[in-house]
Design a protein around this motif. Sequence first.
Motif, PDB file in Angstrom:
ATOM      1  N   LEU A 131      68.186 -16.007 -13.760  1.00  0.00           N
ATOM      2  CA  LEU A 131      66.996 -16.072 -12.902  1.00  0.00           C
ATOM      3  C   LEU A 131      67.095 -17.314 -12.009  1.00  0.00           C
ATOM      4  CD1 LEU A 131      65.017 -18.483 -14.067  1.00  0.00           C
ATOM      5  CD2 LEU A 131      64.250 -16.718 -15.600  1.00  0.00           C
ATOM      6  N   THR A 155      63.988 -18.874  -9.395  1.00  0.00           N
ATOM      7  CA  THR A 155      62.712 -19.542  -9.633  1.00  0.00           C
ATOM      8  C   THR A 155      61.874 -18.812 -10.685  1.00  0.00           C
ATOM      9  OG1 THR A 155      61.943 -18.478  -7.608  1.00  0.00           O
ATOM     10  CG2 THR A 155      62.546 -20.786  -7.450  1.00  0.00           C
ATOM     11  N   GLY A 156      62.209 -17.583 -10.987  1.00  0.00           N
ATOM     12  CA  GLY A 156      61.672 -16.940 -12.181  1.00  0.00           C
ATOM     13  C   GLY A 156      60.236 -16.461 -12.149  1.00  0.00           C
ATOM     14  N   ASP A 214      69.359 -20.009 -16.466  1.00  0.00           N
ATOM     15  CA  ASP A 214      68.405 -20.543 -15.494  1.00  0.00           C
ATOM     16  C   ASP A 214      69.250 -21.293 -14.455  1.00  0.00           C
ATOM     17  OD1 ASP A 214      66.621 -22.053 -14.046  1.00  0.00           O
ATOM     18  OD2 ASP A 214      65.422 -22.682 -15.771  1.00  0.00           O
ATOM     19  N   ARG A 262      68.592 -23.197 -12.106  1.00  0.00           N
ATOM     20  CA  ARG A 262      67.882 -24.326 -11.503  1.00  0.00           C
ATOM     21  C   ARG A 262      68.788 -25.457 -11.000  1.00  0.00           C
ATOM     22  NH1 ARG A 262      63.273 -27.254 -11.157  1.00  0.00           N
ATOM     23  NH2 ARG A 262      63.849 -29.417 -11.396  1.00  0.00           N
ATOM     24  N   ARG A 263      69.865 -25.691 -11.713  1.00  0.00           N
ATOM     25  CA  ARG A 263      70.760 -26.797 -11.282  1.00  0.00           C
ATOM     26  C   ARG A 263      71.623 -26.408 -10.086  1.00  0.00           C
ATOM     27  NH1 ARG A 263      74.300 -27.956 -15.839  1.00  0.00           N
ATOM     28  NH2 ARG A 263      74.964 -29.839 -14.761  1.00  0.00           N
ATOM     29  N   ASN A 288      71.272 -25.800  -6.783  1.00  0.00           N
ATOM     30  CA  ASN A 288      70.163 -25.954  -5.831  1.00  0.00           C
ATOM     31  C   ASN A 288      70.599 -26.606  -4.521  1.00  0.00           C
ATOM     32  OD1 ASN A 288      70.667 -28.480  -6.745  1.00  0.00           O
ATOM     33  ND2 ASN A 288      68.578 -28.985  -7.302  1.00  0.00           N
ATOM     34  N   ARG A 289      71.801 -26.307  -4.099  1.00  0.00           N
ATOM     35  CA  ARG A 289      72.299 -26.951  -2.879  1.00  0.00           C
ATOM     36  C   ARG A 289      72.241 -26.028  -1.661  1.00  0.00           C
ATOM     37  NH1 ARG A 289      75.785 -29.116  -7.358  1.00  0.00           N
ATOM     38  NH2 ARG A 289      75.795 -26.894  -7.781  1.00  0.00           N
ATOM     39  N   ILE A 290      71.909 -26.625  -0.533  1.00  0.00           N
ATOM     40  CA  ILE A 290      72.120 -25.917   0.732  1.00  0.00           C
ATOM     41  C   ILE A 290      73.570 -26.186   1.092  1.00  0.00           C
ATOM     42  CG2 ILE A 290      71.538 -25.777   3.183  1.00  0.00           C
ATOM     43  CD1 ILE A 290      68.711 -26.677   2.503  1.00  0.00           C
ATOM     44  N   TYR A 339      68.762 -21.897  -6.395  1.00  0.00           N
ATOM     45  CA  TYR A 339      67.516 -22.637  -6.625  1.00  0.00           C
ATOM     46  C   TYR A 339      67.108 -23.495  -5.430  1.00  0.00           C
ATOM     47  CZ  TYR A 339      63.617 -23.848  -9.583  1.00  0.00           C
ATOM     48  OH  TYR A 339      62.343 -23.950 -10.113  1.00  0.00           O
ATOM     49  N   ILE A 385      64.621 -23.548  -2.659  1.00  0.00           N
ATOM     50  CA  ILE A 385      63.434 -22.732  -2.395  1.00  0.00           C
ATOM     51  C   ILE A 385      63.270 -22.563  -0.884  1.00  0.00           C
ATOM     52  CG2 ILE A 385      62.263 -23.263  -4.564  1.00  0.00           C
ATOM     53  CD1 ILE A 385      60.358 -25.083  -2.851  1.00  0.00           C
ATOM     54  N   GLN A 436      62.129 -25.501   1.287  1.00  0.00           N
ATOM     55  CA  GLN A 436      63.180 -26.496   1.578  1.00  0.00           C
ATOM     56  C   GLN A 436      64.087 -26.012   2.699  1.00  0.00           C
ATOM     57  OE1 GLN A 436      64.552 -26.634  -2.605  1.00  0.00           O
ATOM     58  NE2 GLN A 436      64.591 -28.852  -2.378  1.00  0.00           N
ATOM     59  N   ASN A 454      57.688 -20.969  -2.431  1.00  0.00           N
ATOM     60  CA  ASN A 454      58.085 -21.561  -3.699  1.00  0.00           C
ATOM     61  C   ASN A 454      59.134 -20.706  -4.407  1.00  0.00           C
ATOM     62  OD1 ASN A 454      55.655 -19.989  -3.546  1.00  0.00           O
ATOM     63  ND2 ASN A 454      55.468 -20.136  -5.760  1.00  0.00           N
ATOM     64  N   ARG A 481      53.303 -18.667 -13.566  1.00  0.00           N
ATOM     65  CA  ARG A 481      54.698 -19.114 -13.503  1.00  0.00           C
ATOM     66  C   ARG A 481      55.231 -19.134 -12.072  1.00  0.00           C
ATOM     67  NH1 ARG A 481      59.835 -19.516 -13.845  1.00  0.00           N
ATOM     68  NH2 ARG A 481      60.979 -20.002 -15.740  1.00  0.00           N
ATOM     69  N   SER A 526      55.724 -21.748 -10.351  1.00  0.00           N
ATOM     70  CA  SER A 526      56.566 -22.944 -10.191  1.00  0.00           C
ATOM     71  C   SER A 526      56.064 -23.922  -9.142  1.00  0.00           C
ATOM     72  CB  SER A 526      58.037 -22.584  -9.885  1.00  0.00           C
ATOM     73  OG  SER A 526      58.637 -22.044 -11.032  1.00  0.00           O
ATOM     74  N   MET A 538      53.588 -26.765  -0.853  1.00  0.00           N
ATOM     75  CA  MET A 538      54.567 -26.191   0.079  1.00  0.00           C
ATOM     76  C   MET A 538      54.301 -26.597   1.535  1.00  0.00           C
ATOM     77  SD  MET A 538      56.713 -24.489  -1.742  1.00  0.00           S
ATOM     78  CE  MET A 538      56.562 -25.321  -3.310  1.00  0.00           C
ATOM     79  N   ILE A 542      56.170 -29.899   2.523  1.00  0.00           N
ATOM     80  CA  ILE A 542      57.616 -30.090   2.324  1.00  0.00           C
ATOM     81  C   ILE A 542      58.248 -30.206   3.712  1.00  0.00           C
ATOM     82  CG2 ILE A 542      59.747 -28.919   1.612  1.00  0.00           C
ATOM     83  CD1 ILE A 542      58.254 -27.950  -0.872  1.00  0.00           C
ATOM     84  N   GLY A 566      61.588 -31.248   4.254  1.00  0.00           N
ATOM     85  CA  GLY A 566      63.041 -31.231   4.235  1.00  0.00           C
ATOM     86  C   GLY A 566      63.537 -30.830   2.860  1.00  0.00           C
ATOM     87  N   TYR A 567      64.837 -30.791   2.733  1.00  0.00           N
ATOM     88  CA  TYR A 567      65.429 -30.436   1.442  1.00  0.00           C
ATOM     89  C   TYR A 567      65.110 -31.514   0.400  1.00  0.00           C
ATOM     90  CZ  TYR A 567      68.990 -29.772  -2.145  1.00  0.00           C
ATOM     91  OH  TYR A 567      69.621 -29.605  -3.350  1.00  0.00           O
TER      92      TYR A 567
END
Lengths: 519, 424
Positions: free
Chosen positions: A77, A79-80, A96, A98-99, A101-103, A118, A120, A123, A143, B15, B17, B24, B27, B29-30
């Motif tokens: 998943l 953001t789940g 998960d 989550r880690r 998370n890079r563009i 991850y 979002i 971002q 989100n 949930r 998040s 939101m 925000i 930027g990254y």
Amino acid sequence: MALNRNAYKALEDIVGADNISEEPAVLDAYALHWGLKAFTGNPFGRRHEAVLLPGSTEDVQVIVKICNQYKVKFKALSTGWGSMNGPGGEGVIQLDLRRMNRIVEINEKAMYAVVEPYVINAQLQAELMKRGLTCNIISAGSNTSALPLTALMGSGPTSNSTSYNNRNILGVEWVLPNGEILRTGSLGSGVGWFCGDGPGPSLRGIMRGYKSPLGGLGVFTKAATKVYHWPGPEVVPVEGASPGYTPKLPDIISAHYITFPSWERFTEAGYKMGESEIALACDKLPPWMLALNLTENAREGIRLFSEIRPQTVDKGISVLVVIGADSQREFDYKEKVLKRITSETGGEYLPLVEEPATRKKLIWHRVRATTGARETFRLMLSQGASFGSCDSWEFAVNEAREGARLKQKYIEKGLLVDDGVDNAWGTLYEHGHMGHMDELYLSDPTDPASKQAAFTLMEETTRACMEKALGCPQTVMGDRGHDLFGPRMNNYHLWVRKFKKALDPNGVSESTNYITVPE
Amino acid sequence: MVLEDCRDDLEWCSRCSMCKFIPMEVISGYDFATVCPSIARYNFHSYSAGGKLNMALAMLDGRIDYTDKLVEMIYQCQICGGCDVSCKYNRDMEPMEALYEFRMKCVGDGQLVPAHMIVIDGLRREDNMMGGSKSQRGDWAKGLDVKDITAEKAEVYFHAGCRYCFDNELWPAARSAVGLLLKAGVDVGITGKEEVCCGGRSYEIGYLGEFTKYAEHNIEMLKVAGVKILVTSCADCYHAFKVLYHKIGKKLDLEVLHITEYLERLLEEGKLKPTKKVPMVVTYHDPCHLGRMGEPWIPWEGVRTKGSGMIFLHEPPKEFRRGTHGVYEPPRNILKSIPGLNFIEMARIRERAWCCGAGGGVIDAFPEFALWTALERVNEARTTEAEAIVTACPWCKRILSDAIKESGDRLQIYDVVEILEQAL
């Protein structure tokens, strides 16, 4: 069923002890999904055997290979948000992401962005805006993951100008259920991320098709998504404190909330707006959601809904149109065209949204997609959704009409919340003749009669899809749904199972919510 | 209130998040999009507010029992309120209340964090959270020509707080605060070694009994002293006196002000006039307890009930504290009043500020996590190219100071009062 100790050790060696857990409390945090409460009365679903936090594609690949070796099922998943993220059966480990998370890249020239699961949407969009670009953000909200393969359907408030996820997918890095890494589209030929269909293997239909495989077909570890022109500022200055922020948008980004006297006129206006290519968003935000969007608590939302009801619900069908332009001249032209279309189709602007402060707030809420949870969950009721095909605009409108027709009797009986009956959210796609609508309804899960009404309505809408050829509902998940609709739609379910079997020979990519292959 | 009273919120967390990120809308930027240090550091969903709500429900439903890991997860959280603001951008819920109640349930059930037991033991013996001797509590004020309100009347009471009293390196800021009040002609007094803890930190780690005891003590002391205004330089103490006392039904019958609020007032009245240039580029760190958590308590008693049209609403209508009305402007206005000072904002400010890391008992029980959180903030400050971080709380100043030292950065750190003092 505890995870085989050797398998656990092998997995731990990959991610490190800090990134794997079998702690019951951790597992229960992943087992709870709001959607389950409405169906089972219990918000907790099945527990996973363990949760892992891989940090890279390489981690994922080795994890998947270990799963194949030990015949352990896995499900990933991002953001789940949604009960479909949970396991449908026993003996499943959760990845998960989550880690991750890079563009990875933003290519302004070729207009795409490459992201890990991850990142979002907020971002990504914020970074894109600095470059005069924006992305499609699903209606659930910013989100959520910006990876175009995660959301169920992938349409959002600005899909009229930013398309939807199925179409926005370009190159993809995909860890298949057997642990092989497949790079699709132009990425498969080593020439970059810019195209989803080649040179190189496309597989877009198999990989995502009409809906996301809901974690049942391996793990998508990176993907490029098409991005679009943003006519606004590099950073939208926002003043004030939460939740009453005041965004500062230029006057050449505007919006009108327009109510049309009939479904026919509404449909006609949609086509005209698509053809004229004037709208940044052609967002069928129903009055119920508009009221919740613009207010800071549930009580205020209900009050505002009552206030705007005579001007919206009681008069017809409404849509929010956002106009964006790069120059005053362009803006004036677009405004003029919109006025003409509105006049030709008998539409009326809602005075509330003509107020500059309200208008700017609303535009930013929709462009950034900030209020999905406000419009759907603030009232703490169970929400259902039906229909939701991606088809012609008229087809989509017919889904909403049928949804409203079927829903009305339950509202009149006081079994579903009176949300104005037509509470369909939808959008035009790509300034064109395609669109999406899903009819939403609210029930009280603590009231058996209301809960039953919601179930019955879902069955009725599903039947309507079959009997009136209104497409495959977005809520069709799992074997039961596909076995019901497959025979009516060129036996697609047989093909999906064949693909699943070919790509997942050991059946380790947990797919109860997608489709399963009998042993 | 008990955890069971939070059940609605526990069950209706969707949930989404949101609790992991700043709202939101803001925000930009990254980078600097997250708000919760706990999930940012430890990554499992269970560390987020949503995850903790899920675990609390699992506990109430008898699905899980206490383990060391569970207790650790509950307490590896500064209880900084960032999640609360972001959740309540969209929802009518009280996630922070559930986090507090989960901790109180832990304490009630005897599930204690060893480091907190030591701190609480010290509190019981020495009336402070720092493990210091109460006989030395007043040392920070030695040589200051200020009244002792246990012996003579004063209009304003300055409460230093445990951190200022027992952290020698921070004494100059507390002394500056009193010095500025005296300079402005304020009739101010202290209690020296008779001062006791406000109790706020004990509330945050779940010891309601201790908190109530200290609240009652302070209320009685202030009643006898007859002061009209309580001023403190500590954001934690401010939050306790202003918000938590009211929350437990013991609202102080006097005005509670943070030093920045009072100094802003004195500047407006012309009683302090910053004239000297302070040629420095600074950024400001909002202490959580002064900012988003510092907005006044809004009492409400009622139920969430199903009304007409099947809609559940709070009866009587409930006004939610969403972080909107925290103390954000006074420290900024003070900084803006200083000649020559160049003030630049960080990305995460006001109600969506990143926590310094020290709060909620984390600095005591999980110092590495506290430092990690502070380092994140130092990195954020560095992107502004400011020469100094200015803040308004000794806990923030302590941990940010440690982080700067740890990172080898040249950043300076000041309290707002220290900067203002330079300008007078």
